[in-house]
Design an enzyme around this catalytic site. Structure first.
Site, PDB file in Angstrom:
ATOM      1  CE1 TYR A 181       6.999 -37.103  30.821  1.00  0.00           C
ATOM      2  CE2 TYR A 181       8.304 -35.360  31.940  1.00  0.00           C
ATOM      3  CZ  TYR A 181       8.387 -36.732  31.350  1.00  0.00           C
ATOM      4  OH  TYR A 181       9.455 -37.359  31.341  1.00  0.00           O
TER       5      TYR A 181
ATOM      6  NE  ARG B 174       1.717 -59.461  24.212  1.00  0.00           N
ATOM      7  CZ  ARG B 174       1.015 -60.129  23.285  1.00  0.00           C
ATOM      8  NH1 ARG B 174      -0.212 -59.657  23.101  1.00  0.00           N
ATOM      9  NH2 ARG B 174       1.545 -61.201  22.381  1.00  0.00           N
TER      10      ARG B 174
ATOM     11  CE  LYS C 179       8.419 -39.749  37.156  1.00  0.00           C
ATOM     12  NZ  LYS C 179       9.694 -39.636  36.648  1.00  0.00           N
TER      13      LYS C 179
ATOM     14  CG  ASP D 266       0.265 -37.764  34.403  1.00  0.00           C
ATOM     15  OD1 ASP D 266       1.361 -37.862  33.578  1.00  0.00           O
ATOM     16  OD2 ASP D 266       0.556 -38.198  35.476  1.00  0.00           O
TER      17      ASP D 266
HETATM   18  C1  LIG Z   1       3.848 -36.034  35.579  1.00  0.00           C
HETATM   19  C2  LIG Z   1       4.515 -36.938  34.792  1.00  0.00           C
HETATM   20  N1  LIG Z   1       3.895 -37.848  33.967  1.00  0.00           N
HETATM   21  C3  LIG Z   1       4.706 -38.972  33.338  1.00  0.00           C
HETATM   22  C4  LIG Z   1       5.895 -39.012  33.455  1.00  0.00           C
HETATM   23  C5  LIG Z   1       6.758 -40.262  32.785  1.00  0.00           C
HETATM   24  O1  LIG Z   1       7.071 -41.054  33.353  1.00  0.00           O
HETATM   25  P1  LIG Z   1       8.294 -41.911  33.333  1.00  0.00           P
HETATM   26  O2  LIG Z   1       9.500 -41.144  33.422  1.00  0.00           O
HETATM   27  O3  LIG Z   1       8.086 -43.272  34.018  1.00  0.00           O
HETATM   28  O4  LIG Z   1       8.091 -42.497  31.797  1.00  0.00           O
HETATM   29  C6  LIG Z   1       6.552 -38.178  34.290  1.00  0.00           C
HETATM   30  C7  LIG Z   1       8.222 -38.415  34.388  1.00  0.00           C
HETATM   31  N2  LIG Z   1       8.642 -37.123  34.903  1.00  0.00           N
HETATM   32  N3  LIG Z   1       9.960 -37.018  34.551  1.00  0.00           N
HETATM   33  C8  LIG Z   1      10.657 -35.597  35.065  1.00  0.00           C
HETATM   34  O5  LIG Z   1       9.633 -34.893  35.416  1.00  0.00           O
HETATM   35  C9  LIG Z   1      11.932 -35.597  34.494  1.00  0.00           C
HETATM   36  N4  LIG Z   1      12.320 -33.989  34.581  1.00  0.00           N
HETATM   37  C10 LIG Z   1      12.384 -33.424  32.950  1.00  0.00           C
HETATM   38  O6  LIG Z   1      11.524 -33.978  32.351  1.00  0.00           O
HETATM   39  C11 LIG Z   1      12.949 -32.023  33.076  1.00  0.00           C
HETATM   40  C12 LIG Z   1      13.678 -31.997  32.007  1.00  0.00           C
HETATM   41  C13 LIG Z   1      14.425 -30.866  31.747  1.00  0.00           C
HETATM   42  C14 LIG Z   1      14.056 -29.770  32.530  1.00  0.00           C
HETATM   43  C15 LIG Z   1      13.240 -29.764  33.603  1.00  0.00           C
HETATM   44  C16 LIG Z   1      12.488 -30.881  33.924  1.00  0.00           C
HETATM   45  N5  LIG Z   1      11.391 -31.293  34.899  1.00  0.00           N
HETATM   46  O7  LIG Z   1      10.575 -32.002  34.454  1.00  0.00           O
HETATM   47  O8  LIG Z   1      11.508 -30.615  35.649  1.00  0.00           O
HETATM   48  C17 LIG Z   1       5.795 -37.098  34.888  1.00  0.00           C
HETATM   49  O9  LIG Z   1       6.467 -36.217  35.729  1.00  0.00           O
END
Ligand SMILES: Cc1ncc(COP(=O)(O)O)c(CNNC(=O)CNC(=O)c2ccccc2[N+](=O)[O-])c1O
Length: 387
Positions: free
Chosen positions: A108, A55, A205, A180
């Site tokens: 987010y 861990r 990402k 973030d």
């Molecule tokens: C700034 C930021 N910070 C943390 C996370 C979470 O990361 P993870 O997916 O690895 O847990 C994320 C993950 N991002 N995921 C997204 O943007 C996915 N898209 C959506 O949630 C979404 C859903 C419905 C409609 C529109 C959207 N959108 O963001 O565009 C992030 O963008």
């Protein structure tokens, strides 16, 4: 050492790689010791990239953590199974019952859910603030304000915050700042030079860059690293060596990928901006974008994520727009090599502390590494379907 050289070198010291080019994938729960002295040494240095228990990490994790610290400028980097876990792990490492948390209104959505559905019932009061508040955040700080959370630019509506101004006020009041920093990845801005205490990345990402690993990081400055490291460990957060290896691998092409994403995206965004159906484009590099002046000051470039607002249209028109695209797939993530599209019909319902000045639907695009001319042709057909 310049940025692109750092991306190739970071976390690849001989200590981790031996004679190989890359650090190995060391999968472990149990780490064994031959003597009590060895066990005592590991126990004493268990938070310092010394093998102790699965861990805590192995050479695979230590190499990647070292790389992220070199790139982002943190004193230490904790790893989490995804970005949302990095957000929750970082916040839970510092918040307790009775605390007041200032949370940016453009955050987010799942982070908002964490505040409203988990932290609230635990006795942490979240107050949302206007992303453009800047130094004015001072008026919201109370005696029990423990932390200010920023997300800049907002990953859906793209407001760029005046991070240094907020961090200056917070620092004077002894309030922790957490950013973030996913949009910037570790290389488009230097969060700790802006005054941030904790920098969070959804490595899922751009760091991984291939839409095939979930991983999160949270890095801290010297002051807050011990608490972030120990509380994240106590909370049980960890990540698999295989996933961390893939993230290390992604780092090596991050510079060239981001440069191409930026090039492709600016071409597509300027094309979108001239469409009659479009109310506005939200891209930090556009002068019309809220906080563009902070983007120009604090960022070294942009990536593949931007949004635009249509002048009108409901669910049916938006469905006609997004369905049937050849290259843009609907999907919940971004930062990979492929292009994606995410519609949001009502942005205002996502905001509780700041106005959203538009009534039309928002479309968020992630522009991948395809040829931008093909992407524009795909969007041209989408606009022709959208009536
Ligand atoms: C700034 C930021 N910070 C943390 C996370 C979470 O990361 P993870 O997916 O690895 O847990 C994320 C993950 N991002 N995921 C997204 O943007 C996915 N898209 C959506 O949630 C979404 C859903 C419905 C409609 C529109 C959207 N959108 O963001 O565009 C992030 O963008």
């Amino acid at each position: 050492m310049k940025q692109n050289t750092k991306l190739i070198q970071a976390g690849r010291g001989k200590k981790w790689t031996g004679q190989a080019v890359n650090p190995p994938v060391v999968r472990a729960s149990t780490i064994t010791f031959d003597t009590m002295a060895e066990l005592a040494h590991a126990s004493q240095h268990k938070g310092e990239r010394v093998p102790y228990y699965g861990r805590r990490g192995t050479a695979t994790h230590f190499a990647f953590q070292e790389a992220i610290c070199e790139l982002e400028g943190g004193a230490g980097c904790a790893l989490y199974p995804c970005g949302a876990a990095a957000v929750s792990g970082a916040l839970l490492s510092f918040l307790q019952q009775g605390d007041h948390l200032l949370m940016v209104d453009s955050v987010y959505e799942p982070t908002r859910a964490l505040c409203d559905k988990v932290l609230g019932p635990m006795g942490v009061e979240t107050e949302y603030y206007d992303p453009m508040i800047g130094a004015g955040i001072e008026t919201l700080i109370r005696p029990n304000t423990k932390a200010i959370f920023l997300e800049s630019p907002g990953s859906l509506t793209m407001e760029v915050q005046d991070v240094p101004a907020i961090c200056k006020v917070a620092g004077e009041k002894g309030v922790i700042t957490l950013l973030d920093n996913t949009w910037a990845s570790p290389i488009l801005c230097r969060p700790f030079e802006l005054g941030v205490d904790i920098s969070i990345q959804a490595a899922t990402k751009y760091i991984v860059g291939h839409s095939d690993v979930m991983l999160g990081t949270a890095s801290a400055n010297e002051k807050y690293w011990p608490q972030l490291r120990e509380h994240s460990y106590i909370l049980g957060y960890c990540a698999s060596a295989d996933d961390v290896y893939q993230a290390s691998r992604g780092l090596r092409t991050l510079g060239v990928r981001l440069a191409q994403h930026q090039h492709n995206t600016l071409k597509v965004a300027h094309w979108v901006a001239q469409r009659a159906e479009v109310e506005t484009v939200r891209h930090p590099a556009f002068a019309s974008n809220p906080g563009h002046q902070y983007f120009a000051r604090d960022f070294s470039g942009s990536n593949g994520l931007f949004s635009f607002v249509l002048k009108q249209g409901g669910a049916k028109a938006v469905a006609a727009f997004v369905e049937g695209m050849q290259y843009f797939k609907m999907g919940f993530s971004w930062g990979g090599y492929e292009s994606l599209i995410s519609p949001t019909l009502n942005v205002q319902k996502l905001r509780t502390a700041s106005p959203w000045p538009y009534s039309g639907p928002l479309i968020r695009l992630h522009i991948g590494l395809e040829d931008p001319d093909d992407l524009i042709a795909d969007l041209e057909l989408a606009f022709s379907r959208y009536q």
